[in-house]
Design a protein around this motif. Structure first.
Motif, short mmCIF file in Angstrom:
data_model
loop_
_atom_site.label_atom_id
_atom_site.label_comp_id
_atom_site.label_asym_id
_atom_site.label_seq_id
_atom_site.Cartn_x
_atom_site.Cartn_y
_atom_site.Cartn_z
N SER A 108 -50.82 77.09 -47.44
CA SER A 108 -49.84 75.91 -47.55
C SER A 108 -49.81 75.22 -46.39
CB SER A 108 -48.30 76.36 -47.93
OG SER A 108 -48.02 77.41 -46.87
N ALA A 109 -49.95 75.61 -45.14
CA ALA A 109 -50.00 74.85 -43.95
C ALA A 109 -51.11 74.04 -43.94
CB ALA A 109 -49.96 75.75 -42.70
N MET A 110 -52.06 74.37 -44.27
CA MET A 110 -53.62 73.72 -44.36
C MET A 110 -53.58 72.67 -45.36
SD MET A 110 -56.43 76.82 -44.43
CE MET A 110 -57.80 75.91 -44.88
N LEU A 111 -52.69 72.86 -46.52
CA LEU A 111 -52.45 71.75 -47.47
C LEU A 111 -51.75 70.68 -47.15
CD1 LEU A 111 -52.87 70.54 -50.51
CD2 LEU A 111 -50.89 72.26 -51.13
N ILE A 112 -50.60 71.03 -46.27
CA ILE A 112 -49.60 70.01 -45.71
C ILE A 112 -50.29 69.18 -44.76
CG2 ILE A 112 -47.58 69.79 -44.49
CD1 ILE A 112 -46.62 72.24 -45.97
N MET A 113 -51.06 69.83 -43.96
CA MET A 113 -51.89 69.15 -42.99
C MET A 113 -52.84 68.02 -43.62
SD MET A 113 -52.45 71.83 -39.73
CE MET A 113 -52.83 73.25 -40.46
N SER A 114 -53.73 68.60 -44.66
CA SER A 114 -54.55 67.59 -45.12
C SER A 114 -53.75 66.29 -45.82
CB SER A 114 -55.34 68.29 -46.39
OG SER A 114 -54.69 68.84 -47.34
N VAL A 115 -52.81 66.83 -46.41
CA VAL A 115 -51.76 65.48 -46.80
C VAL A 115 -51.30 64.66 -45.98
CG1 VAL A 115 -49.60 64.91 -48.30
CG2 VAL A 115 -51.06 66.59 -48.79
N LEU A 116 -50.97 65.23 -44.82
CA LEU A 116 -50.42 64.30 -43.63
C LEU A 116 -51.62 63.50 -42.91
CD1 LEU A 116 -48.18 66.59 -41.76
CD2 LEU A 116 -47.50 64.92 -43.35
N GLU A 117 -52.66 64.12 -43.07
CA GLU A 117 -53.88 63.24 -42.60
C GLU A 117 -54.63 61.92 -43.46
OE1 GLU A 117 -56.74 66.53 -41.94
OE2 GLU A 117 -55.90 67.06 -40.05
N LEU A 118 -54.12 62.10 -44.48
CA LEU A 118 -54.49 61.14 -45.78
C LEU A 118 -54.18 59.79 -45.42
CD1 LEU A 118 -53.85 62.53 -49.39
CD2 LEU A 118 -55.99 61.95 -48.25
N PRO A 119 -53.16 59.24 -45.01
CA PRO A 119 -53.01 57.85 -44.56
C PRO A 119 -54.09 57.52 -43.48
CG PRO A 119 -50.83 59.01 -44.63
CD PRO A 119 -51.99 59.93 -44.52
N ALA A 120 -54.42 58.19 -42.35
CA ALA A 120 -55.32 57.82 -41.35
C ALA A 120 -56.83 57.58 -42.08
CB ALA A 120 -55.27 58.71 -40.12
N THR A 121 -57.04 58.57 -43.04
CA THR A 121 -58.30 58.87 -43.56
C THR A 121 -58.58 57.38 -44.46
OG1 THR A 121 -58.57 61.19 -43.43
CG2 THR A 121 -59.98 60.02 -45.00
N ILE A 122 -57.49 57.19 -45.16
CA ILE A 122 -57.77 56.10 -46.27
C ILE A 122 -57.68 55.10 -45.39
CG2 ILE A 122 -56.10 54.73 -47.85
CD1 ILE A 122 -54.93 57.44 -48.85
N TYR A 123 -57.03 54.63 -44.55
CA TYR A 123 -56.90 53.42 -43.64
C TYR A 123 -58.60 53.29 -43.07
CZ TYR A 123 -56.63 50.19 -39.86
OH TYR A 123 -56.74 49.01 -39.05
N GLN A 124 -58.93 54.44 -42.34
CA GLN A 124 -60.44 54.34 -41.94
C GLN A 124 -61.38 53.81 -43.14
OE1 GLN A 124 -61.48 57.52 -39.47
NE2 GLN A 124 -63.70 57.04 -39.41
N THR A 125 -61.44 54.58 -44.19
CA THR A 125 -62.25 54.39 -45.02
C THR A 125 -62.01 52.98 -45.77
OG1 THR A 125 -62.24 56.52 -45.49
CG2 THR A 125 -63.28 55.26 -47.47
N PHE A 126 -61.04 52.59 -46.11
CA PHE A 126 -60.78 51.40 -46.96
C PHE A 126 -60.59 50.10 -46.01
CE2 PHE A 126 -60.22 54.90 -49.96
CZ PHE A 126 -61.13 54.49 -50.93
N VAL A 127 -60.13 50.50 -45.01
CA VAL A 127 -59.78 49.21 -44.25
C VAL A 127 -60.82 49.02 -43.01
CG1 VAL A 127 -57.93 47.99 -42.65
CG2 VAL A 127 -57.38 49.40 -44.77
N LEU A 128 -60.75 49.96 -42.19
CA LEU A 128 -61.60 49.74 -40.82
C LEU A 128 -63.20 49.78 -41.27
CD1 LEU A 128 -61.25 51.22 -37.63
CD2 LEU A 128 -63.56 51.20 -38.54
N GLU A 129 -63.83 50.70 -42.13
CA GLU A 129 -64.91 50.84 -42.68
C GLU A 129 -65.27 49.64 -43.36
OE1 GLU A 129 -67.71 53.09 -41.84
OE2 GLU A 129 -66.13 53.61 -40.10
N ALA A 130 -64.35 49.24 -44.28
CA ALA A 130 -64.75 48.18 -45.23
C ALA A 130 -64.77 46.71 -44.50
CB ALA A 130 -63.64 48.01 -46.26
N ARG A 131 -63.92 46.67 -43.42
CA ARG A 131 -63.99 45.42 -42.53
C ARG A 131 -65.44 44.87 -41.88
NH1 ARG A 131 -60.34 45.76 -37.43
NH2 ARG A 131 -58.95 46.51 -38.87
N PHE A 132 -66.04 46.17 -41.60
CA PHE A 132 -67.16 46.07 -41.11
C PHE A 132 -68.56 46.15 -41.97
CE2 PHE A 132 -64.41 46.60 -37.41
CZ PHE A 132 -64.79 45.70 -36.62
N GLY A 133 -68.19 46.37 -43.13
CA GLY A 133 -69.31 46.38 -44.18
C GLY A 133 -69.75 47.66 -44.58
N PHE A 134 -69.26 48.69 -44.27
CA PHE A 134 -69.86 49.99 -44.41
C PHE A 134 -69.33 50.86 -45.56
CE2 PHE A 134 -70.23 49.66 -39.47
CZ PHE A 134 -71.83 49.60 -39.37
#
Length: 414
Positions: A108-134
Protein backbone atom coordinates in the motif's frame (compact mmCIF):
# COMPACT_ATOMS: atom_id res chain seq x y z
CA UNK A 1 14.70 15.52 19.05
CA UNK A 2 16.74 12.31 18.91
CA UNK A 3 20.35 12.25 17.66
CA UNK A 4 19.49 10.06 14.65
CA UNK A 5 16.69 12.45 13.69
CA UNK A 6 19.24 15.27 13.59
CA UNK A 7 21.63 13.12 11.54
CA UNK A 8 18.87 12.30 9.07
CA UNK A 9 17.81 15.95 8.73
CA UNK A 10 21.41 17.13 8.30
CA UNK A 11 22.18 14.53 5.60
CA UNK A 12 18.86 15.25 3.87
CA UNK A 13 19.62 18.98 3.90
CA UNK A 14 23.11 18.36 2.51
CA UNK A 15 21.68 16.18 -0.24
CA UNK A 16 19.07 18.80 -1.19
CA UNK A 17 21.66 21.59 -1.14
CA UNK A 18 24.12 19.58 -3.25
CA UNK A 19 21.50 18.58 -5.81
CA UNK A 20 20.18 22.13 -6.02
CA UNK A 21 23.70 23.56 -6.39
CA UNK A 22 24.58 21.09 -9.14
CA UNK A 23 21.26 21.72 -10.88
CA UNK A 24 21.81 25.49 -10.89
CA UNK A 25 25.39 25.03 -12.11
CA UNK A 26 24.12 22.90 -14.98
CA UNK A 27 21.47 25.45 -15.91
CA UNK A 28 23.89 28.37 -15.77
CA UNK A 29 26.54 26.55 -17.83
CA UNK A 30 24.08 25.42 -20.52
CA UNK A 31 22.53 28.89 -20.70
CA UNK A 32 25.94 30.56 -21.07
CA UNK A 33 26.83 28.31 -24.02
CA UNK A 34 23.42 28.42 -25.69
CA UNK A 35 24.41 31.06 -28.20
CA UNK A 36 27.02 29.10 -30.16
CA UNK A 37 27.52 25.52 -31.28
CA UNK A 38 30.80 24.04 -29.93
CA UNK A 39 33.52 23.99 -32.57
CA UNK A 40 33.68 20.18 -32.69
CA UNK A 41 30.01 20.08 -33.77
CA UNK A 42 29.68 23.28 -35.79
CA UNK A 43 29.59 21.46 -39.14
CA UNK A 44 27.14 18.78 -38.01
CA UNK A 45 24.61 20.48 -35.72
CA UNK A 46 22.82 23.72 -36.49
CA UNK A 47 22.46 26.58 -34.03
CA UNK A 48 18.70 25.95 -33.93
CA UNK A 49 19.23 22.29 -32.95
CA UNK A 50 21.83 23.28 -30.37
CA UNK A 51 19.47 25.81 -28.81
CA UNK A 52 16.63 23.29 -28.76
CA UNK A 53 18.88 20.90 -26.79
CA UNK A 54 19.82 23.71 -24.40
CA UNK A 55 16.19 24.71 -23.85
CA UNK A 56 15.20 21.06 -23.33
CA UNK A 57 17.96 20.64 -20.75
CA UNK A 58 16.92 23.83 -18.95
CA UNK A 59 13.26 22.77 -18.88
CA UNK A 60 14.16 19.39 -17.43
CA UNK A 61 16.39 21.07 -14.85
CA UNK A 62 13.52 23.33 -13.74
CA UNK A 63 11.22 20.33 -13.34
CA UNK A 64 13.95 18.48 -11.45
CA UNK A 65 14.24 21.36 -8.96
CA UNK A 66 10.51 21.28 -8.29
CA UNK A 67 10.51 17.49 -7.91
CA UNK A 68 13.49 17.72 -5.55
CA UNK A 69 11.54 19.73 -2.99
CA UNK A 70 8.32 17.76 -3.48
CA UNK A 71 10.14 14.45 -2.95
CA UNK A 72 11.92 15.76 0.15
CA UNK A 73 8.64 17.03 1.60
CA UNK A 74 6.91 13.69 0.95
CA UNK A 75 9.79 11.81 2.58
CA UNK A 76 9.47 13.97 5.68
CA UNK A 77 5.70 13.41 5.74
CA UNK A 78 6.19 9.64 5.45
CA UNK A 79 8.79 9.54 8.23
CA UNK A 80 8.93 12.34 10.79
CA UNK A 81 5.42 13.46 9.82
CA UNK A 82 4.02 10.10 10.94
CA UNK A 83 2.74 8.89 7.56
CA UNK A 84 4.22 5.40 7.87
CA UNK A 85 3.11 5.09 11.47
CA UNK A 86 -0.44 6.08 10.48
CA UNK A 87 -0.48 3.57 7.62
CA UNK A 88 0.84 0.83 9.93
CA UNK A 89 -1.72 1.62 12.63
CA UNK A 90 -4.55 1.48 10.10
CA UNK A 91 -3.53 -1.93 8.77
CA UNK A 92 -3.07 -3.29 12.30
CA UNK A 93 -6.81 -2.91 12.82
CA UNK A 94 -7.28 -5.89 10.49
CA UNK A 95 -5.74 -8.21 13.09
CA UNK A 96 -3.67 -10.00 10.47
CA UNK A 97 -0.47 -11.79 11.41
CA UNK A 98 2.86 -9.99 10.92
CA UNK A 99 3.58 -11.62 7.54
CA UNK A 100 0.36 -10.53 5.82
CA UNK A 101 0.29 -7.25 7.71
CA UNK A 102 3.80 -6.34 6.58
CA UNK A 103 3.08 -7.25 2.97
CA UNK A 104 -0.06 -5.10 2.99
CA UNK A 105 1.76 -2.13 4.50
CA UNK A 106 4.64 -2.30 1.99
CA UNK A 107 2.38 -2.78 -1.05
CA UNK A 108 0.00 0.00 0.00
CA UNK A 109 2.92 2.37 0.65
CA UNK A 110 4.27 1.61 -2.83
CA UNK A 111 0.83 2.21 -4.35
CA UNK A 112 0.37 5.53 -2.56
CA UNK A 113 3.86 6.66 -3.62
CA UNK A 114 3.15 5.80 -7.25
CA UNK A 115 -0.11 7.77 -7.13
CA UNK A 116 1.67 10.78 -5.59
CA UNK A 117 4.27 10.66 -8.38
CA UNK A 118 1.61 10.68 -11.11
CA UNK A 119 1.23 14.49 -11.47
CA UNK A 120 4.96 14.95 -12.13
CA UNK A 121 4.98 12.01 -14.57
CA UNK A 122 1.93 13.34 -16.41
CA UNK A 123 3.47 16.81 -16.66
CA UNK A 124 6.78 15.47 -17.94
CA UNK A 125 5.12 13.23 -20.52
CA UNK A 126 2.28 15.38 -21.82
CA UNK A 127 3.68 18.88 -21.28
CA UNK A 128 7.49 18.96 -21.22
CA UNK A 129 8.17 16.12 -23.66
CA UNK A 130 5.34 17.25 -25.91
CA UNK A 131 6.63 20.83 -25.97
CA UNK A 132 9.89 19.64 -27.53
CA UNK A 133 8.24 17.22 -29.93
CA UNK A 134 9.21 13.98 -28.21
CA UNK A 135 5.99 12.70 -26.69
CA UNK A 136 3.96 10.23 -28.73
CA UNK A 137 2.23 8.56 -25.80
CA UNK A 138 -1.55 8.73 -25.94
CA UNK A 139 -3.60 8.99 -22.73
CA UNK A 140 -4.86 5.47 -23.40
CA UNK A 141 -1.34 4.07 -23.66
CA UNK A 142 -0.29 5.97 -20.55
CA UNK A 143 -3.18 4.58 -18.50
CA UNK A 144 -2.67 1.06 -19.86
CA UNK A 145 1.03 1.17 -18.93
CA UNK A 146 0.17 2.18 -15.36
CA UNK A 147 -2.44 -0.58 -15.00
CA UNK A 148 -0.04 -3.20 -16.38
CA UNK A 149 2.70 -1.96 -14.06
CA UNK A 150 0.38 -2.18 -11.07
CA UNK A 151 -0.73 -5.71 -11.95
CA UNK A 152 2.89 -6.82 -12.44
CA UNK A 153 3.80 -5.35 -9.07
CA UNK A 154 1.02 -7.29 -7.41
CA UNK A 155 1.68 -10.56 -9.26
CA UNK A 156 5.47 -10.49 -8.91
CA UNK A 157 5.96 -8.26 -5.88
CA UNK A 158 3.49 -9.87 -3.50
CA UNK A 159 5.09 -13.35 -3.32
CA UNK A 160 8.56 -11.78 -3.25
CA UNK A 161 7.69 -9.54 -0.29
CA UNK A 162 6.02 -12.44 1.50
CA UNK A 163 9.11 -14.60 1.04
CA UNK A 164 11.51 -11.86 2.16
CA UNK A 165 9.50 -11.07 5.29
CA UNK A 166 9.22 -14.77 6.11
CA UNK A 167 13.00 -15.21 5.79
CA UNK A 168 13.58 -12.15 7.97
CA UNK A 169 11.47 -13.68 10.71
CA UNK A 170 12.40 -17.37 10.36
CA UNK A 171 16.14 -17.44 9.68
CA UNK A 172 17.52 -15.82 12.80
CA UNK A 173 20.45 -13.41 12.82
CA UNK A 174 21.68 -14.58 9.41
CA UNK A 175 18.44 -13.92 7.59
CA UNK A 176 20.13 -11.33 5.39
CA UNK A 177 22.26 -14.01 3.70
CA UNK A 178 19.12 -15.92 2.70
CA UNK A 179 17.36 -12.76 1.52
CA UNK A 180 20.45 -11.84 -0.49
CA UNK A 181 20.39 -15.23 -2.21
CA UNK A 182 16.70 -14.80 -3.00
CA UNK A 183 17.31 -11.30 -4.35
CA UNK A 184 20.12 -12.53 -6.59
CA UNK A 185 17.96 -15.35 -7.90
CA UNK A 186 15.07 -12.99 -8.50
CA UNK A 187 17.30 -10.50 -10.35
CA UNK A 188 18.68 -13.24 -12.60
CA UNK A 189 15.20 -14.57 -13.25
CA UNK A 190 13.92 -11.11 -14.21
CA UNK A 191 16.89 -10.55 -16.52
CA UNK A 192 16.10 -13.86 -18.21
CA UNK A 193 12.32 -13.39 -18.33
CA UNK A 194 12.17 -9.70 -19.25
CA UNK A 195 12.75 -9.88 -23.03
CA UNK A 196 10.44 -12.83 -23.66
CA UNK A 197 7.60 -12.47 -21.16
CA UNK A 198 7.47 -8.95 -19.68
CA UNK A 199 8.72 -6.42 -22.24
CA UNK A 200 6.17 -7.63 -24.87
CA UNK A 201 3.40 -6.59 -22.48
CA UNK A 202 4.41 -2.96 -23.05
CA UNK A 203 5.94 -2.89 -26.54
CA UNK A 204 5.71 -4.78 -29.82
CA UNK A 205 8.83 -6.52 -31.06
CA UNK A 206 9.33 -7.80 -34.56
CA UNK A 207 12.37 -9.37 -36.25
CA UNK A 208 14.60 -7.03 -38.21
CA UNK A 209 13.31 -7.18 -41.79
CA UNK A 210 15.97 -5.26 -43.73
CA UNK A 211 17.96 -8.08 -45.37
CA UNK A 212 21.06 -5.95 -46.03
CA UNK A 213 21.15 -4.72 -42.47
CA UNK A 214 20.44 -8.21 -41.10
CA UNK A 215 23.42 -9.59 -42.98
CA UNK A 216 25.60 -6.76 -41.74
CA UNK A 217 24.49 -7.41 -38.17
CA UNK A 218 24.99 -11.17 -38.55
CA UNK A 219 28.54 -10.65 -39.81
CA UNK A 220 29.30 -8.36 -36.87
CA UNK A 221 27.89 -10.87 -34.38
CA UNK A 222 29.98 -13.63 -35.91
CA UNK A 223 33.14 -11.51 -35.71
CA UNK A 224 32.42 -10.72 -32.07
CA UNK A 225 31.47 -14.28 -31.12
CA UNK A 226 28.05 -13.21 -29.86
CA UNK A 227 24.99 -15.43 -30.10
CA UNK A 228 21.44 -14.30 -29.46
CA UNK A 229 17.83 -15.31 -30.01
CA UNK A 230 17.57 -12.70 -32.75
CA UNK A 231 17.64 -9.03 -33.69
CA UNK A 232 14.39 -7.21 -33.02
CA UNK A 233 12.87 -3.83 -33.70
CA UNK A 234 10.83 -2.25 -30.89
CA UNK A 235 8.01 0.22 -31.51
CA UNK A 236 9.57 2.92 -29.35
CA UNK A 237 7.88 5.54 -31.53
CA UNK A 238 4.54 4.67 -29.89
CA UNK A 239 5.69 6.51 -26.77
CA UNK A 240 8.60 8.77 -27.63
CA UNK A 241 10.70 10.28 -30.36
CA UNK A 242 13.90 9.34 -28.55
CA UNK A 243 16.03 6.60 -30.12
CA UNK A 244 18.14 3.86 -28.56
CA UNK A 245 19.50 0.34 -28.91
CA UNK A 246 20.33 -2.32 -26.34
CA UNK A 247 20.73 -6.01 -25.76
CA UNK A 248 18.91 -7.76 -23.00
CA UNK A 249 18.37 -11.14 -21.42
CA UNK A 250 20.57 -13.95 -20.15
CA UNK A 251 21.76 -17.23 -21.62
CA UNK A 252 19.77 -18.31 -24.65
CA UNK A 253 17.25 -15.53 -24.07
CA UNK A 254 19.66 -12.78 -25.16
CA UNK A 255 18.11 -10.36 -27.64
CA UNK A 256 19.39 -7.38 -29.58
CA UNK A 257 16.80 -4.61 -29.75
CA UNK A 258 16.72 -1.49 -31.92
CA UNK A 259 14.19 1.28 -31.39
CA UNK A 260 12.36 1.92 -34.67
CA UNK A 261 13.17 5.62 -34.18
CA UNK A 262 16.89 4.78 -34.27
CA UNK A 263 16.58 2.77 -37.48
CA UNK A 264 14.74 5.67 -39.11
CA UNK A 265 17.49 8.18 -38.28
CA UNK A 266 20.75 6.23 -38.87
CA UNK A 267 22.44 4.70 -41.90
CA UNK A 268 23.47 1.04 -42.05
CA UNK A 269 27.13 1.59 -41.13
CA UNK A 270 26.08 3.84 -38.24
CA UNK A 271 23.63 1.25 -36.91
CA UNK A 272 26.38 -1.37 -37.13
CA UNK A 273 28.70 0.91 -35.13
CA UNK A 274 26.04 1.52 -32.46
CA UNK A 275 25.47 -2.23 -32.16
CA UNK A 276 29.23 -2.81 -31.91
CA UNK A 277 29.28 -0.39 -28.99
CA UNK A 278 26.52 -2.36 -27.24
CA UNK A 279 28.38 -5.59 -27.93
CA UNK A 280 31.48 -3.96 -26.45
CA UNK A 281 29.73 -3.93 -23.09
CA UNK A 282 29.22 -7.67 -23.45
CA UNK A 283 32.74 -8.47 -24.69
CA UNK A 284 34.39 -6.33 -22.01
CA UNK A 285 32.28 -8.15 -19.41
CA UNK A 286 30.65 -4.94 -18.19
CA UNK A 287 27.35 -6.73 -17.60
CA UNK A 288 28.93 -9.38 -15.41
CA UNK A 289 31.05 -6.80 -13.58
CA UNK A 290 27.97 -4.68 -12.90
CA UNK A 291 26.05 -7.69 -11.62
CA UNK A 292 28.90 -8.62 -9.29
CA UNK A 293 29.18 -5.06 -8.03
CA UNK A 294 25.45 -4.78 -7.40
CA UNK A 295 25.49 -8.15 -5.65
CA UNK A 296 28.21 -6.91 -3.28
CA UNK A 297 26.44 -3.60 -2.71
CA UNK A 298 23.15 -5.35 -1.95
CA UNK A 299 24.92 -7.75 0.42
CA UNK A 300 26.46 -4.84 2.32
CA UNK A 301 23.11 -3.03 2.38
CA UNK A 302 21.29 -6.06 3.80
CA UNK A 303 24.00 -6.54 6.43
CA UNK A 304 23.55 -2.90 7.44
CA UNK A 305 19.77 -3.36 7.57
CA UNK A 306 20.21 -6.43 9.78
CA UNK A 307 22.08 -4.25 12.28
CA UNK A 308 19.79 -1.21 12.02
CA UNK A 309 16.59 -3.18 12.57
CA UNK A 310 17.84 -4.12 16.05
CA UNK A 311 18.35 -0.48 17.04
CA UNK A 312 15.27 1.20 18.60
CA UNK A 313 16.55 4.65 17.56
CA UNK A 314 16.34 3.66 13.90
CA UNK A 315 12.54 3.53 14.18
CA UNK A 316 11.83 6.32 16.64
CA UNK A 317 14.37 8.62 14.98
CA UNK A 318 12.38 8.33 11.75
CA UNK A 319 8.92 8.78 13.22
CA UNK A 320 7.88 5.15 13.69
CA UNK A 321 6.65 4.23 17.17
CA UNK A 322 6.08 0.49 16.66
CA UNK A 323 9.21 -1.43 15.50
CA UNK A 324 8.69 -4.32 13.12
CA UNK A 325 10.60 -6.22 10.45
CA UNK A 326 8.54 -4.84 7.62
CA UNK A 327 8.81 -1.27 8.90
CA UNK A 328 12.59 -1.61 9.11
CA UNK A 329 12.64 -2.76 5.48
CA UNK A 330 10.33 0.04 4.35
CA UNK A 331 12.28 2.73 6.22
CA UNK A 332 15.55 1.45 4.78
CA UNK A 333 14.17 1.55 1.23
CA UNK A 334 12.90 5.11 1.69
CA UNK A 335 15.80 6.64 3.61
CA UNK A 336 18.69 4.67 2.09
CA UNK A 337 18.91 6.80 -1.09
CA UNK A 338 19.44 9.91 1.05
CA UNK A 339 22.56 8.49 2.67
CA UNK A 340 23.71 6.75 -0.51
CA UNK A 341 23.40 9.85 -2.68
CA UNK A 342 27.01 10.89 -2.21
CA UNK A 343 28.21 7.63 -3.76
CA UNK A 344 26.78 8.77 -7.11
CA UNK A 345 30.08 10.11 -8.49
CA UNK A 346 31.75 6.74 -7.94
CA UNK A 347 29.10 4.81 -9.85
CA UNK A 348 28.95 7.47 -12.58
CA UNK A 349 32.73 7.37 -13.02
CA UNK A 350 32.65 3.60 -13.36
CA UNK A 351 29.87 3.76 -15.94
CA UNK A 352 31.69 6.40 -18.00
CA UNK A 353 34.82 4.25 -18.02
CA UNK A 354 32.76 1.36 -19.38
CA UNK A 355 31.38 3.63 -22.11
CA UNK A 356 34.89 4.55 -23.20
CA UNK A 357 35.84 0.87 -23.33
CA UNK A 358 32.72 0.01 -25.36
CA UNK A 359 33.54 2.85 -27.77
CA UNK A 360 37.07 1.51 -28.17
CA UNK A 361 35.69 -1.94 -28.96
CA UNK A 362 33.31 -0.48 -31.53
CA UNK A 363 36.16 1.43 -33.18
CA UNK A 364 38.12 -1.83 -33.43
CA UNK A 365 35.25 -3.80 -34.98
CA UNK A 366 33.71 -1.14 -37.22
CA UNK A 367 34.47 2.30 -38.59
CA UNK A 368 34.94 4.63 -35.63
CA UNK A 369 33.91 7.56 -37.81
CA UNK A 370 30.53 5.89 -38.36
CA UNK A 371 30.05 5.70 -34.59
CA UNK A 372 30.91 9.40 -34.31
CA UNK A 373 28.31 10.23 -36.97
CA UNK A 374 25.77 8.04 -35.18
CA UNK A 375 26.44 9.68 -31.83
CA UNK A 376 26.12 13.17 -33.30
CA UNK A 377 22.82 12.17 -34.88
CA UNK A 378 21.58 10.72 -31.59
CA UNK A 379 22.61 13.87 -29.71
CA UNK A 380 20.64 15.84 -32.30
CA UNK A 381 17.58 13.57 -32.30
CA UNK A 382 17.44 13.28 -28.50
CA UNK A 383 18.22 16.99 -27.90
CA UNK A 384 21.10 16.07 -25.61
CA UNK A 385 23.10 19.09 -24.52
CA UNK A 386 26.58 19.37 -25.97
CA UNK A 387 27.70 21.68 -23.16
CA UNK A 388 26.97 20.09 -19.76
CA UNK A 389 28.51 21.56 -16.65
CA UNK A 390 31.69 19.51 -15.97
CA UNK A 391 30.99 19.05 -12.26
CA UNK A 392 27.35 18.14 -12.85
CA UNK A 393 28.53 15.61 -15.43
CA UNK A 394 31.08 14.09 -13.04
CA UNK A 395 28.43 13.68 -10.38
CA UNK A 396 25.57 12.31 -12.47
CA UNK A 397 26.37 11.33 -16.04
CA UNK A 398 26.63 7.64 -16.88
CA UNK A 399 28.02 8.61 -20.31
CA UNK A 400 30.95 10.94 -21.02
CA UNK A 401 30.12 14.45 -22.28
CA UNK A 402 29.66 14.60 -26.04
CA UNK A 403 32.84 16.54 -26.82
CA UNK A 404 35.02 14.31 -24.60
CA UNK A 405 33.54 11.13 -26.01
CA UNK A 406 34.02 12.16 -29.63
CA UNK A 407 37.58 13.38 -29.00
CA UNK A 408 38.33 9.97 -27.51
CA UNK A 409 36.83 8.24 -30.56
CA UNK A 410 38.77 10.48 -32.93
CA UNK A 411 41.96 9.42 -31.19
CA UNK A 412 40.98 5.76 -31.64
CA UNK A 413 40.22 6.24 -35.33
CA UNK A 414 43.67 7.59 -36.21
Amino acid sequence: MQPFTWIFLIVLTLMIATRLWLNLRQSRHVRQHRGAVPDDFAERISLEEHQKAADYTLARARLSRINLFIDAALLLVWTLGGGLQLLDSGWRLTGWNALYLGTAVILSAMLIMSVLELPATIYQTFVLEARFGFNRTTPGTFIADRIKGLLLTLVIGTPLILLVLWLMSAMGNWWWIYVWAVWLGFSLFMAWAWPTFIAPLFNRFKPLEDETLRKRVADLLQRCGFTSRGVYVMDGSRRSGHGNAYFTGLGRNKRIVFFDTLLDSLKADEIEAVLAHELGHFKRRHIIKSMVMMALVSLAALALLAWLMRQPWFYTGLGVETPSLYMALLLFIMVGPVFGFFLNPLFAWRSRRHEFEADEFAAEQTDGRALIRALVQLYRENASTLTPDPLHSIFYDSHPPAAVRIQHLNAQSH
